[in-house]
Design a protein around this motif. Structure first.
Motif, PDB file in Angstrom:
ATOM      1  N   ILE A 133       0.838  -1.200   0.000  1.00  0.00           N
ATOM      2  CA  ILE A 133       0.000   0.000   0.000  1.00  0.00           C
ATOM      3  C   ILE A 133       0.874   1.252   0.000  1.00  0.00           C
ATOM      4  O   ILE A 133       0.621   2.213  -0.728  1.00  0.00           O
ATOM      5  N   GLU A 134       1.928   1.239   0.792  1.00  0.00           N
ATOM      6  CA  GLU A 134       2.838   2.387   0.826  1.00  0.00           C
ATOM      7  C   GLU A 134       3.451   2.631  -0.548  1.00  0.00           C
ATOM      8  O   GLU A 134       3.490   3.767  -1.036  1.00  0.00           O
ATOM      9  N   SER A 135       3.922   1.599  -1.185  1.00  0.00           N
ATOM     10  CA  SER A 135       4.524   1.731  -2.509  1.00  0.00           C
ATOM     11  C   SER A 135       3.510   2.269  -3.520  1.00  0.00           C
ATOM     12  O   SER A 135       3.835   3.152  -4.331  1.00  0.00           O
ATOM     13  N   LEU A 136       2.298   1.761  -3.461  1.00  0.00           N
ATOM     14  CA  LEU A 136       1.247   2.213  -4.366  1.00  0.00           C
ATOM     15  C   LEU A 136       0.977   3.708  -4.191  1.00  0.00           C
ATOM     16  O   LEU A 136       0.933   4.462  -5.166  1.00  0.00           O
ATOM     17  N   MET A 137       0.823   4.144  -2.960  1.00  0.00           N
ATOM     18  CA  MET A 137       0.500   5.561  -2.715  1.00  0.00           C
ATOM     19  C   MET A 137       1.687   6.484  -3.030  1.00  0.00           C
ATOM     20  O   MET A 137       1.500   7.576  -3.541  1.00  0.00           O
ATOM     21  N   SER A 181      -4.928   9.068  -6.771  1.00  0.00           N
ATOM     22  CA  SER A 181      -4.924   8.210  -5.580  1.00  0.00           C
ATOM     23  C   SER A 181      -6.269   7.519  -5.396  1.00  0.00           C
ATOM     24  O   SER A 181      -6.323   6.353  -5.008  1.00  0.00           O
ATOM     25  N   ILE A 182      -7.353   8.217  -5.681  1.00  0.00           N
ATOM     26  CA  ILE A 182      -8.686   7.615  -5.591  1.00  0.00           C
ATOM     27  C   ILE A 182      -8.793   6.450  -6.572  1.00  0.00           C
ATOM     28  O   ILE A 182      -9.278   5.368  -6.226  1.00  0.00           O
ATOM     29  N   GLN A 183      -8.332   6.662  -7.782  1.00  0.00           N
ATOM     30  CA  GLN A 183      -8.400   5.624  -8.807  1.00  0.00           C
ATOM     31  C   GLN A 183      -7.526   4.419  -8.441  1.00  0.00           C
ATOM     32  O   GLN A 183      -7.949   3.272  -8.567  1.00  0.00           O
ATOM     33  N   LYS A 184      -6.308   4.672  -7.955  1.00  0.00           N
ATOM     34  CA  LYS A 184      -5.412   3.567  -7.585  1.00  0.00           C
ATOM     35  C   LYS A 184      -5.987   2.775  -6.420  1.00  0.00           C
ATOM     36  O   LYS A 184      -5.905   1.540  -6.414  1.00  0.00           O
ATOM     37  N   ALA A 185      -6.566   3.458  -5.445  1.00  0.00           N
ATOM     38  CA  ALA A 185      -7.173   2.760  -4.310  1.00  0.00           C
ATOM     39  C   ALA A 185      -8.344   1.904  -4.782  1.00  0.00           C
ATOM     40  O   ALA A 185      -8.485   0.745  -4.373  1.00  0.00           O
ATOM     41  N   ARG A 186      -9.182   2.465  -5.644  1.00  0.00           N
ATOM     42  CA  ARG A 186     -10.338   1.725  -6.176  1.00  0.00           C
ATOM     43  C   ARG A 186      -9.867   0.471  -6.915  1.00  0.00           C
ATOM     44  O   ARG A 186     -10.413  -0.618  -6.721  1.00  0.00           O
ATOM     45  N   GLU A 187      -8.857   0.614  -7.759  1.00  0.00           N
ATOM     46  CA  GLU A 187      -8.351  -0.525  -8.528  1.00  0.00           C
ATOM     47  C   GLU A 187      -7.729  -1.585  -7.621  1.00  0.00           C
ATOM     48  O   GLU A 187      -7.934  -2.781  -7.827  1.00  0.00           O
ATOM     49  N   TRP A 188      -6.959  -1.155  -6.613  1.00  0.00           N
ATOM     50  CA  TRP A 188      -6.321  -2.114  -5.715  1.00  0.00           C
ATOM     51  C   TRP A 188      -7.373  -2.922  -4.980  1.00  0.00           C
ATOM     52  O   TRP A 188      -7.269  -4.146  -4.879  1.00  0.00           O
ATOM     53  N   ASN A 205      -7.838  -6.914  -5.162  1.00  0.00           N
ATOM     54  CA  ASN A 205      -7.337  -7.643  -4.003  1.00  0.00           C
ATOM     55  C   ASN A 205      -8.348  -7.905  -2.901  1.00  0.00           C
ATOM     56  O   ASN A 205      -8.091  -8.745  -2.033  1.00  0.00           O
ATOM     57  N   ALA A 206      -9.462  -7.196  -2.896  1.00  0.00           N
ATOM     58  CA  ALA A 206     -10.403  -7.320  -1.777  1.00  0.00           C
ATOM     59  C   ALA A 206     -11.863  -7.301  -2.212  1.00  0.00           C
ATOM     60  O   ALA A 206     -12.744  -7.028  -1.408  1.00  0.00           O
ATOM     61  N   ALA A 207     -12.116  -7.574  -3.467  1.00  0.00           N
ATOM     62  CA  ALA A 207     -13.485  -7.489  -3.984  1.00  0.00           C
ATOM     63  C   ALA A 207     -14.433  -8.437  -3.274  1.00  0.00           C
ATOM     64  O   ALA A 207     -15.610  -8.130  -3.118  1.00  0.00           O
ATOM     65  N   GLY A 208     -13.944  -9.570  -2.815  1.00  0.00           N
ATOM     66  CA  GLY A 208     -14.806 -10.569  -2.218  1.00  0.00           C
ATOM     67  C   GLY A 208     -15.089 -10.404  -0.742  1.00  0.00           C
ATOM     68  O   GLY A 208     -15.798 -11.210  -0.157  1.00  0.00           O
ATOM     69  N   ASN A 209     -14.566  -9.371  -0.096  1.00  0.00           N
ATOM     70  CA  ASN A 209     -14.756  -9.266   1.352  1.00  0.00           C
ATOM     71  C   ASN A 209     -16.036  -8.544   1.749  1.00  0.00           C
ATOM     72  O   ASN A 209     -16.357  -8.460   2.923  1.00  0.00           O
ATOM     73  N   GLY A 210     -16.770  -8.011   0.793  1.00  0.00           N
ATOM     74  CA  GLY A 210     -18.056  -7.403   1.085  1.00  0.00           C
ATOM     75  C   GLY A 210     -18.022  -5.953   1.505  1.00  0.00           C
ATOM     76  O   GLY A 210     -19.057  -5.393   1.851  1.00  0.00           O
ATOM     77  N   ALA A 211     -16.864  -5.334   1.500  1.00  0.00           N
ATOM     78  CA  ALA A 211     -16.788  -3.919   1.881  1.00  0.00           C
ATOM     79  C   ALA A 211     -17.461  -3.067   0.814  1.00  0.00           C
ATOM     80  O   ALA A 211     -17.267  -3.273  -0.380  1.00  0.00           O
ATOM     81  N   GLY A 212     -18.260  -2.135   1.274  1.00  0.00           N
ATOM     82  CA  GLY A 212     -18.922  -1.225   0.353  1.00  0.00           C
ATOM     83  C   GLY A 212     -17.985  -0.126  -0.099  1.00  0.00           C
ATOM     84  O   GLY A 212     -16.855   0.003   0.394  1.00  0.00           O
ATOM     85  N   ALA A 213     -18.453   0.666  -1.028  1.00  0.00           N
ATOM     86  CA  ALA A 213     -17.668   1.810  -1.501  1.00  0.00           C
ATOM     87  C   ALA A 213     -17.452   2.784  -0.346  1.00  0.00           C
ATOM     88  O   ALA A 213     -18.327   2.937   0.512  1.00  0.00           O
ATOM     89  N   PRO A 214     -16.308   3.438  -0.312  1.00  0.00           N
ATOM     90  CA  PRO A 214     -16.040   4.368   0.778  1.00  0.00           C
ATOM     91  C   PRO A 214     -16.820   5.667   0.610  1.00  0.00           C
ATOM     92  O   PRO A 214     -17.241   6.024  -0.490  1.00  0.00           O
TER      93      PRO A 214
END
Length: 98
Positions: A27-31, A66-73, A77-86
């Motif tokens: 995450i640090e590297s991505l940001m 940064s919004i786009q990179k976070a959305r893509e990551w 990597n976490a699409a199946g965990n059920g978290a909604g959009a921020p």
């Protein structure tokens, strides 16, 4: 400078932040790769049911990236965990102390 706060709560938020915590180097590297990056903070509540990130960039272009990179990551990597959009809040920085 511009900033964006991405806040996550509800179903899947705890699992998302568990994953983010395990993968902080990635995450640090991505940001840090965001154009005009200034700073990034990732935080969660004591009970883990709520978490947020704060990204500061030199301009709105960096914040948008940064919004786009976070959305893509999360999608990759976490699409199946059920978290909604921020909930996303962004604006112009008035004071930045580090």
């Amino acid at each position: 400078m511009h900033t964006v706060i991405r806040a996550y709560s509800g179903a899947g938020a705890k699992e998302l932040f568990d994953l983010l915590e395990r993968r902080t180097p990635e995450i640090e590297s991505l940001m840090r790769s965001v154009q005009g990056f200034v700073s990034y903070t990732l935080a969660r509540s004591e009970d883990g049911e709520f978490g947020f990130s704060v990204t500061v960039c030199n301009d709105k272009t960096g914040v948008d990236e940064s919004i786009q990179k976070a959305r893509e990551w999360i999608a990759q990597n976490a699409a199946g965990n059920g978290a909604g959009a921020p909930t996303i809040s962004e604006g112009v920085v008035i004071l930045h102390v580090k």
